[in-house]
Design a protein around this motif. Structure first.
Motif, PDB file in Angstrom:
ATOM      1  N   LEU A  69       0.880  -1.919  -4.823  1.00 17.38           N
ATOM      2  CA  LEU A  69       1.727  -3.113  -4.815  1.00 17.38           C
ATOM      3  C   LEU A  69       3.174  -2.759  -4.478  1.00 17.38           C
ATOM      4  N   TYR A  73       4.098  -4.934  -1.343  1.00 18.69           N
ATOM      5  CA  TYR A  73       4.642  -6.228  -1.775  1.00 18.69           C
ATOM      6  C   TYR A  73       5.963  -6.516  -1.064  1.00 18.69           C
ATOM      7  N   CYS A  84      -0.441 -13.822  -0.825  1.00 21.10           N
ATOM      8  CA  CYS A  84      -0.342 -13.226  -2.157  1.00 21.10           C
ATOM      9  C   CYS A  84      -1.733 -12.919  -2.716  1.00 21.10           C
TER      10      CYS A  84
END
Length: 147
Positions: A69, A73, A84
């Motif tokens: 992540l 991200y 997402c």
């Protein structure tokens, strides 16, 4: 949200510090929205500490998922529900065997009840994600072969 996370962390810390009380032995992820509509994700630890995150994972193999992540991200991904959810599936596939059988997803949206995605939806997302991942790997192989 911050108040709730702080209160839960305080209760955990109280049980950890008091003699004769059994301490909590688990971390929790708390997700929700403030009155202004901003989304928040907090993690509380058994020691009574709490931290706010943009994305996080806890439990077995949580470190691997968290590193994934951190690498992938972006705020652009966070702005799109679909992106997402796909990022979440990609992160979980880093540590989960046998596709979507061992994945459960819940989606929280402002002003709506928590939605737990059904097995068929999760399987479809896993299938799409695996195809995209395979296509990316194939493209990398071709690019490496041309170099």
């Amino acid at each position: 949200m911050s108040y709730i996370a702080r209160h839960i962390a305080s209760v955990k810390q109280h049980f950890t510090q008091r003699p004769g009380l059994r301490p909590f032995g688990l971390s929790t992820l708390i997700v929700g929205f403030d009155y202004d509509g901003s989304a928040h994700l907090f993690q509380t630890d058994p020691s009574g500490t709490y931290h706010e995150w943009k994305a996080n994972a806890i439990g077995r193999s949580g470190k691997t998922v968290r590193e994934f992540l951190e690498k992938h991200y972006t705020d652009e991904i966070a702005a799109s529900d679909e992106a997402c959810i796909k990022l979440t599936v990609r992160a979980l596939l880093e540590v989960v065997q046998s596709g979507g059988k061992n994945i459960e997803l819940a989606v929280m949206r402002k002003g709506q009840a928590l939605e737990i995605l059904d097995t068929k939806t999760v399987e479809k997302l896993v299938e799409e994600t695996e195809k995209e991942r395979d296509a990316e790997a194939e493209a990398k192989k071709k690019a490496a072969g041309k170099s």
